[in-house]
Every structure is written in C-alpha cells, then in structure tokens.
Enzyme design. Structure first.
Site, PDB file in Angstrom:
ATOM      1  N   GLU A 140      16.496 -34.360  56.839  1.00  0.00           N
ATOM      2  CA  GLU A 140      17.837 -34.694  56.349  1.00  0.00           C
ATOM      3  C   GLU A 140      18.797 -34.305  57.466  1.00  0.00           C
ATOM      4  OE1 GLU A 140      18.284 -36.355  53.772  1.00  0.00           O
ATOM      5  OE2 GLU A 140      16.501 -36.038  52.577  1.00  0.00           O
TER       6      GLU A 140
ATOM      7  N   CYS B 150      27.290 -33.403  55.892  1.00  0.00           N
ATOM      8  CA  CYS B 150      26.490 -34.390  56.631  1.00  0.00           C
ATOM      9  C   CYS B 150      26.843 -35.830  56.293  1.00  0.00           C
ATOM     10  CB  CYS B 150      25.014 -34.160  56.320  1.00  0.00           C
ATOM     11  SG  CYS B 150      24.694 -34.131  54.548  1.00  0.00           S
TER      12      CYS B 150
ATOM     13  N   ASN C 236      25.782 -25.392  55.658  1.00  0.00           N
ATOM     14  CA  ASN C 236      26.931 -25.909  54.899  1.00  0.00           C
ATOM     15  C   ASN C 236      26.744 -25.871  53.388  1.00  0.00           C
ATOM     16  OD1 ASN C 236      24.989 -27.915  55.106  1.00  0.00           O
ATOM     17  ND2 ASN C 236      26.468 -29.566  55.330  1.00  0.00           N
TER      18      ASN C 236
ATOM     19  N   LYS D 133      13.516 -20.835  55.219  1.00  0.00           N
ATOM     20  CA  LYS D 133      14.346 -20.126  56.206  1.00  0.00           C
ATOM     21  C   LYS D 133      15.768 -20.684  56.141  1.00  0.00           C
ATOM     22  CE  LYS D 133      15.164 -20.925  60.499  1.00  0.00           C
ATOM     23  NZ  LYS D 133      16.618 -20.639  60.423  1.00  0.00           N
TER      24      LYS D 133
ATOM     25  N   GLY E 117      19.393 -30.389  58.898  1.00  0.00           N
ATOM     26  CA  GLY E 117      20.119 -29.895  60.063  1.00  0.00           C
ATOM     27  C   GLY E 117      20.440 -31.037  61.009  1.00  0.00           C
ATOM     28  N   SER E 118      20.611 -30.688  62.277  1.00  0.00           N
ATOM     29  CA  SER E 118      21.099 -31.673  63.242  1.00  0.00           C
ATOM     30  C   SER E 118      19.963 -32.559  63.776  1.00  0.00           C
ATOM     31  CB  SER E 118      21.757 -30.932  64.410  1.00  0.00           C
ATOM     32  OG  SER E 118      20.783 -30.136  65.046  1.00  0.00           O
ATOM     33  N   VAL E 119      20.344 -33.653  64.385  1.00  0.00           N
ATOM     34  CA  VAL E 119      19.356 -34.578  64.958  1.00  0.00           C
ATOM     35  C   VAL E 119      18.544 -33.903  66.087  1.00  0.00           C
ATOM     36  CG1 VAL E 119      19.046 -36.775  66.183  1.00  0.00           C
ATOM     37  CG2 VAL E 119      20.665 -36.625  64.278  1.00  0.00           C
ATOM     38  N   PRO E 120      19.189 -33.175  67.025  1.00  0.00           N
ATOM     39  CA  PRO E 120      18.371 -32.562  68.088  1.00  0.00           C
ATOM     40  C   PRO E 120      17.328 -31.585  67.538  1.00  0.00           C
ATOM     41  CG  PRO E 120      20.707 -32.484  68.659  1.00  0.00           C
ATOM     42  CD  PRO E 120      20.635 -32.994  67.260  1.00  0.00           C
ATOM     43  N   THR E 121      17.707 -30.778  66.534  1.00  0.00           N
ATOM     44  CA  THR E 121      16.720 -29.843  65.973  1.00  0.00           C
ATOM     45  C   THR E 121      15.656 -30.622  65.196  1.00  0.00           C
ATOM     46  OG1 THR E 121      18.505 -28.233  65.744  1.00  0.00           O
ATOM     47  CG2 THR E 121      16.452 -27.704  64.654  1.00  0.00           C
TER      48      THR E 121
ATOM     49  N   GLU F   7      29.399 -37.062  65.514  1.00  0.00           N
ATOM     50  CA  GLU F   7      29.587 -36.231  64.322  1.00  0.00           C
ATOM     51  C   GLU F   7      30.419 -35.000  64.700  1.00  0.00           C
ATOM     52  OE1 GLU F   7      26.202 -33.983  62.733  1.00  0.00           O
ATOM     53  OE2 GLU F   7      26.801 -34.632  60.729  1.00  0.00           O
TER      54      GLU F   7
ATOM     55  N   GLU G 245      15.594 -36.325  49.252  1.00  0.00           N
ATOM     56  CA  GLU G 245      15.770 -35.213  48.341  1.00  0.00           C
ATOM     57  C   GLU G 245      16.291 -35.781  47.032  1.00  0.00           C
ATOM     58  OE1 GLU G 245      17.851 -32.304  50.811  1.00  0.00           O
ATOM     59  OE2 GLU G 245      15.903 -31.405  51.189  1.00  0.00           O
TER      60      GLU G 245
HETATM   61  N1  LIG Z   1      21.313 -34.939  55.771  1.00  0.00           N
HETATM   62  C1  LIG Z   1      21.538 -33.815  55.114  1.00  0.00           C
HETATM   63  O1  LIG Z   1      21.190 -33.657  53.952  1.00  0.00           O
HETATM   64  C2  LIG Z   1      22.266 -32.677  55.812  1.00  0.00           C
HETATM   65  C3  LIG Z   1      22.807 -31.647  55.042  1.00  0.00           C
HETATM   66  C4  LIG Z   1      23.472 -30.611  55.691  1.00  0.00           C
HETATM   67  C5  LIG Z   1      23.621 -30.615  57.081  1.00  0.00           C
HETATM   68  N2  LIG Z   1      23.109 -31.623  57.794  1.00  0.00           N
HETATM   69  C6  LIG Z   1      23.288 -31.648  59.272  1.00  0.00           C
HETATM   70  O2  LIG Z   1      23.078 -30.363  59.802  1.00  0.00           O
HETATM   71  C7  LIG Z   1      23.851 -30.161  60.973  1.00  0.00           C
HETATM   72  C8  LIG Z   1      24.620 -28.860  60.876  1.00  0.00           C
HETATM   73  O3  LIG Z   1      23.781 -27.836  60.494  1.00  0.00           O
HETATM   74  P1  LIG Z   1      23.225 -26.736  61.514  1.00  0.00           P
HETATM   75  O4  LIG Z   1      24.233 -26.488  62.581  1.00  0.00           O
HETATM   76  O5  LIG Z   1      22.729 -25.590  60.706  1.00  0.00           O
HETATM   77  O6  LIG Z   1      21.987 -27.518  62.150  1.00  0.00           O
HETATM   78  P2  LIG Z   1      20.905 -26.975  63.188  1.00  0.00           P
HETATM   79  O7  LIG Z   1      20.014 -28.127  63.465  1.00  0.00           O
HETATM   80  O8  LIG Z   1      21.523 -26.277  64.312  1.00  0.00           O
HETATM   81  O9  LIG Z   1      20.103 -25.848  62.367  1.00  0.00           O
HETATM   82  C9  LIG Z   1      19.496 -26.122  61.123  1.00  0.00           C
HETATM   83  C10 LIG Z   1      18.382 -25.119  60.882  1.00  0.00           C
HETATM   84  O10 LIG Z   1      17.353 -25.299  61.829  1.00  0.00           O
HETATM   85  C11 LIG Z   1      16.989 -24.039  62.400  1.00  0.00           C
HETATM   86  N3  LIG Z   1      16.468 -24.306  63.745  1.00  0.00           N
HETATM   87  C12 LIG Z   1      17.152 -24.388  64.917  1.00  0.00           C
HETATM   88  N4  LIG Z   1      16.313 -24.700  65.931  1.00  0.00           N
HETATM   89  C13 LIG Z   1      15.073 -24.828  65.380  1.00  0.00           C
HETATM   90  C14 LIG Z   1      13.791 -25.148  65.914  1.00  0.00           C
HETATM   91  N5  LIG Z   1      13.597 -25.412  67.213  1.00  0.00           N
HETATM   92  N6  LIG Z   1      12.735 -25.189  65.051  1.00  0.00           N
HETATM   93  C15 LIG Z   1      12.904 -24.944  63.741  1.00  0.00           C
HETATM   94  N7  LIG Z   1      14.093 -24.624  63.185  1.00  0.00           N
HETATM   95  C16 LIG Z   1      15.165 -24.579  63.987  1.00  0.00           C
HETATM   96  C17 LIG Z   1      18.285 -23.262  62.348  1.00  0.00           C
HETATM   97  O11 LIG Z   1      18.054 -21.883  62.458  1.00  0.00           O
HETATM   98  C18 LIG Z   1      18.810 -23.669  60.980  1.00  0.00           C
HETATM   99  O12 LIG Z   1      18.174 -22.947  59.950  1.00  0.00           O
HETATM  100  C19 LIG Z   1      24.779 -31.351  61.036  1.00  0.00           C
HETATM  101  O13 LIG Z   1      24.315 -32.268  61.985  1.00  0.00           O
HETATM  102  C20 LIG Z   1      24.701 -31.941  59.641  1.00  0.00           C
HETATM  103  O14 LIG Z   1      25.018 -33.287  59.555  1.00  0.00           O
HETATM  104  C21 LIG Z   1      22.424 -32.640  57.202  1.00  0.00           C
HETATM  105  C1  LIG Z   2      26.896 -32.528  47.797  1.00  0.00           C
HETATM  106  N1  LIG Z   2      27.254 -33.420  48.888  1.00  0.00           N
HETATM  107  C2  LIG Z   2      28.689 -33.411  49.065  1.00  0.00           C
HETATM  108  C3  LIG Z   2      26.845 -34.783  48.546  1.00  0.00           C
HETATM  109  C4  LIG Z   2      26.671 -32.967  50.154  1.00  0.00           C
HETATM  110  C5  LIG Z   2      25.177 -32.989  50.220  1.00  0.00           C
HETATM  111  C6  LIG Z   2      24.641 -32.247  51.431  1.00  0.00           C
HETATM  112  C7  LIG Z   2      25.243 -32.608  52.747  1.00  0.00           C
HETATM  113  O1  LIG Z   2      25.623 -31.901  53.660  1.00  0.00           O
END
Ligand SMILES: NC(=O)c1ccc[n+]([C@@H]2O[C@H](COP(=O)([O-])OP(=O)(O)OC[C@H]3O[C@@H](n4cnc5c(N)ncnc54)[C@H](O)[C@@H]3O)[C@@H](O)[C@H]2O)c1
Ligand SMILES: C[N+](C)(C)CCCC=O
Length: 498
Positions: free
Chosen positions: A240, A274, A143, A166, A218-222, A377, A472
């Site tokens: 994050e 996020c 994103n 990556k 990324g996501s909680v499961p990852t 989410e 961060e």
């Molecule tokens: N808190 C924050 O700052 C923040 C910012 C942006 C997005 N997010 C969260 O990210 C999610 C959406 O992003 P997404 O769909 O790219 O998330 P995702 O968890 O599917 O993937 C994130 C990254 O992890 C990599 N990945 C996937 N499986 C992996 C594994 N087993 N080991 C290592 N790397 C792996 C993916 O290739 C990708 O680069 C949402 O839940 C969103 O809330 C959080």
């Molecule tokens: C710049 N924002 C809008 C605070 C987003 C930070 C990263 C979240 O996905």
C-alpha cells in the site's frame, strides 16, 4: 525495551510527556535487532500452531471481543493516537472507529472461509481447503498508526495467521495497545507481536525464513526494497504505497459538496494521507467560484493543540518533514504557482506549542501539470488547483502519473460519473465524496501505488483484476492472507501406468 510513556495509558500523562509535536520525547524504544526479531517470530510461530487449529467461528469470537474492547476504549486510544501522530482528536476517534469496524467485519467473515467440493468420475472427488499462510509481517507508516495495524492484523488473524507488526519509529506507541487488546480478548500470547525499529528491523523481518508474507504500507522506494527482499524468499507481498491522486470537479457539481470534498481530499491528518486528491482539476466555468470558497474554508481550519475538541489540524510529524513540505511550497512559487493561502509555518499562541511542527494549510493556484508540486507526492497540507475544459482532456491529464491509488469526481451527471471512473487508472474511486473508508470496501492502488508497474495498463487490460499486490479491507483481502489446498480423494483402486 524502555518505555517512557505507559502503554496502558490511563489519561494521567504529565504535560511534559504529551507534547511530542513540540520536540518533546514521549517514548523511547530500543530498536529490535536479529535476536529480538527471531524471538518475535518464534513466539508468533508458537501462537500460530494454536490459532490455526481453531475454527473460523472461534477466531471470529476473539476478534469480536477485541473489537468490543477497542470500541469501549475509543477515547483513551484516540488520545494516545493524537499524541503519537499529532492528528486532531476528532480524526483520531474516527481512525479508532474504522479499526474496530475492521475487526468486526473480519470476525464475521472468519466463519465463512470455505473451499469447494468437486465430484470426479467413479465416485471419487476432490475438495479445496482455504488455509492460513503462517507468520505474516505487517510494516506500518506513521500517518494512521493504529488503523494500519488493525487493517493488517484483522484479516490476517481471521484467516488463521499470526502477525509480527513493526510500526513506524515515528509513531511507535499505539500498535502496542492493539497487542494488549488482542491478548486480553483471548488470542494466544504472541499471535500479534510488536517489534520496534526502522528500516534495518524491517529488513530483518522481510528476510526471515519463517515469515510467510509481508504486508507493507509506506513509500514507493521502501516498497521496492521490501519487494526485493520478499522476492528472494518467494514471499507474497501486499503493498500500500504513495499517491498523487486527481480530484475532478465538473461545472455541474453541487458546489458546496465539491468544496467540502476538496478539503476532505487534502487536509485530513495534516495532509499526510496516501490517497489524498491533491491534484484538484476544476472545470473552467466554476474555477473562480470554487477557488474562492475553497480558500475561504481552508483559512477557517483551526490549527493548534490536537487534543482540544475544536482543533481541526495538528502539527506535522516531525521537523524534517515540515521543512520538506514547506520546500515544496517554495518550489511551487518559483515555478509560477500562486499561493492563495497558507503554506507558511504557524506558531500557536499557546507558549507550550511554540516549538511545534505546525504549518498553515495551503492552496496553490495557477498550477500546471509539469510543476513539481503537481507531479510529486508532498504528503502535507498542500492542494494544487488546475483548470480544465473537457472530460476527455481531464481524463488524460488525471491518468498522466506513475501513481494510481485514488481518484474522485464531483458531478450531478451520474452517467458521466460512472463513465469517468471507468476510465480512471486508480484503485479507489470516489463519486461525490472523498476519503471516506467503509471497511467493507477494498482499499489499494493501481500502478506504482501498489499494483502493476507503470506502462502495463492498456486499453485492453484496463478494468481487469489488478489487485496482484493485495488489498486491504473488503472480502477480497481474505484471498491475500490464505492459500488454497487441493485434496484429491480416490474411491476406487489405483490404475497404475506401470
Ligand atoms: N497506500 C496506503 O495505504 C498508504 C497509507 C499510508 C501511507 N502511505 C505512504 O507512506 C508514505 C509515508 O510513510 P512513511 O514515511 O512511514 O514511509 P516509509 O516508506 O519511509 O516507511 C514505512 C515503514 O517502512 C519501514 N522501513 C523503512 N525502510 C525499510 C526497509 N528497507 N525494509 C523494511 N521496512 C522498512 C519504516 O520503518 C516504516 O515502518 C507515503 O508515501 C504515503 O503515501 C500509503
Ligand atoms: C482513512 N483514509 C483517509 C481513507 C486514509 C487511509 C490510509 C491512507 O493513508
């Protein structure tokens, strides 16, 4: 690696290459396997040897130069980012701004990294050194591709580390521009190295024995898988993760600002943010007025080609994600929510955009806390409006979630505002605004959004430091990219016990 889109984008991409959001391919990369990951880490190790010897001031100078280049190339990088992700060019420019600002901020801090001097008996003394960790890994979501790469690399490099990054396979392009820029600014080759790929490549990075730390967005499961892999190597992680943040609108708010705030909290980057405040709690007295204005303004959001200056919402990241988001709207209707606007696919008039993953931003009324759209989410442009009566009630409901990334409150009563944010279980709280991100302020979550597991937050420990999984931005992030060495210096003779 085959690249169909030039990484040195010069503004001359042909039209066919541009429309990634219309099912057209803009770039093809080979996924990095074990061999490439090993090479990237080896290169980063070599660069680290040079980089760690530099003074903070010298490192800061290179970061400042990189910041200058990013700033100078803002329009070009923003254009590629808009193509990379689908976000509007206006927003992409803001992302590039917070990226060079982040590099500037840590460039300033690099020279101030210092330890302590501690006097001991007999003239002996000790001191501490703040040292880098080594090769750090950054793994990004799709994103905020350039911003995530910058927010991770700037503090890492400022502290003297190298980074292998990556990006998400859905947005592979702009991290490469950042790598180019660091090298042009004078960083040793390989100091910021990019590998491409998905989960398998990510796992190889996390498991690599020469990787000292993993910073993941990324996501909680990852995030869970990454923590497991890192735990096997006793590597620190910064996580994050996702969110389902509350935005609380009290009846005494400035309504105009609250409405603008609700849109900022829900519809940036097609709602794929996020920290979005997607659970909008509105005090009963102003529910109708607030809802009417939010719906009016949401309907005015201009959807379409993100590269056009007037566009405010582009396409979602890909077809499966669009279908997932539309599925949430369908489920919300089935559970009794009322679609007040949007929530359906949008086909722009421009025939070149007809296959795009566009949808109309959606406002849901009649929502209840037990609905799926309110609990999970969605990561798309879907706002759920809920009503409340009292402060105590809304606080309990706002905190009733496994996530804890962000929260917001709109009120003219500043005593109440501070009282409320002190009780909110969220890492980032906004008072009378939402989704602004000054790089001087730390960013990161509580609970499943990036810190302690659910259940551990208690009245006793609430407010205590919980940035266990890192942050961060802000000064505190320096601590998450460095380690402390203690040096004990004897000025007399050894008093042996033997
Ligand atoms: N808190 C924050 O700052 C923040 C910012 C942006 C997005 N997010 C969260 O990210 C999610 C959406 O992003 P997404 O769909 O790219 O998330 P995702 O968890 O599917 O993937 C994130 C990254 O992890 C990599 N990945 C996937 N499986 C992996 C594994 N087993 N080991 C290592 N790397 C792996 C993916 O290739 C990708 O680069 C949402 O839940 C969103 O809330 C959080
Ligand atoms: C710049 N924002 C809008 C605070 C987003 C930070 C990263 C979240 O996905």
């Amino acid at each position: 690696m085959t690249t169909q889109i030039g990484v040195s984008f010069d503004g001359s991409l042909d039209e066919d290459s541009i429309w990634t959001w219309c099912s057209r391919v803009i770039a093809t990369f080979s996924c990095s396997g074990e061999k490439e990951v090993n090479l990237a880490v080896e290169d980063a190790k070599a660069a680290f040897k040079i980089w760690r010897q530099k003074s903070g001031l010298e490192r800061g100078r290179i970061l400042l130069e990189a910041a200058r280049i990013i700033r100078e190339r803002t329009d070009e990088i923003a254009t590629v980012e808009s193509i990379n992700n689908g976000k509007s060019i206006l927003e992409a420019r803001l992302d590039i701004d917070t990226s060079w600002q982040c590099l500037e901020y840590y460039a300033g801090l690099a020279g101030s990294m210092a330890g302590e001097h501690i006097q001991l008996p007999g003239g002996s003394f000790g001191y501490t050194r703040r040292e880098p960790l080594g090769v750090c890994v950054g793994i990004g979501a799709w994103n905020y591709p350039f911003q995530i790469a910058s927010w991770k690399s700037a503090p890492a490099l400022a502290c003297g580390n190298a980074m292998v990054f990556k990006p998400s396979p859905f947005t592979p392009v702009t991290a490469l521009l950042l790598a180019e820029i660091y090298t042009e600014a004078g960083a040793p080759p390989g100091l910021f190295n990019v590998v491409q790929g998905g989960g398998a490549t990510g796992q190889l990075l996390c498991q690599h024995r020469d990787v000292a730390k993993v910073s993941f967005t990324g996501s909680v499961p990852t995030g869970t898988k990454i923590m497991e892999a890192a735990a096997k190597g006793i590597k620190p992680v910064t996580l994050e993760l996702g969110g389902k943040s509350p935005l609380i609108i009290f009846a005494d708010c400035n309504l105009e600002n609250a409405v603008k705030g609700a849109l900022m909290a829900n519809f940036l980057t097609q709602g794929e943010v996020c920290c979005n405040g997607t659970r909008v709690f509105v005090q009963k007295e102003i529910l109708d007025k607030f809802t009417e204005q939010v719906v009016q303004q949401t309907q005015r959001i201009k959807i379409g080609d993100p590269l056009l200056e007037g566009t405010r919402m582009g396409p979602l990241i890909n077809r499966p994600h669009l279908e997932r988001v539309l599925g949430f709207v369908k489920g919300a209707k089935e559970q009794g929510a009322k679609v007040l606007c949007g929530g359906d696919p949008y086909v722009p008039e421009d025939p070149k955009l007809k296959d795009g993953y566009f949808m109309r931003p959606c406002v849901l009324g009649n929502c209840r806390d037990d609905m799926t759209c309110v609990k999970e989410e969605i990561f798309g442009p879907v706002m759920s409006i809920l009503s409340f009566d009292t402060e105590a009630e809304v606080l309990e409901r706002a905190n009733n979630t496994a996530f804890g990334l962000a929260a917001g409150v709109f009120t003219r009563d500043l005593q109440r505002a501070h009282r409320v944010v002190a009780e909110l279980q969220a890492g980032v709280c906004f008072i009378n605004n939402y989704n602004v991100s000054p790089v001087e302020l730390p960013f990161g979550g509580y609970k499943k959004s990036g810190s302690q597991p659910v259940g551990i937050v208690t009245a006793q420990n609430r407010g205590a430091s919980r940035e266990g999984f890192g942050r961060e931005n802000g000064r505190v992030t320096i601590e998450h990219y460095s380690q402390l060495k203690t040096v004990c210096v004897e000025m007399g003779d050894v008093e042996s016990a033997f």
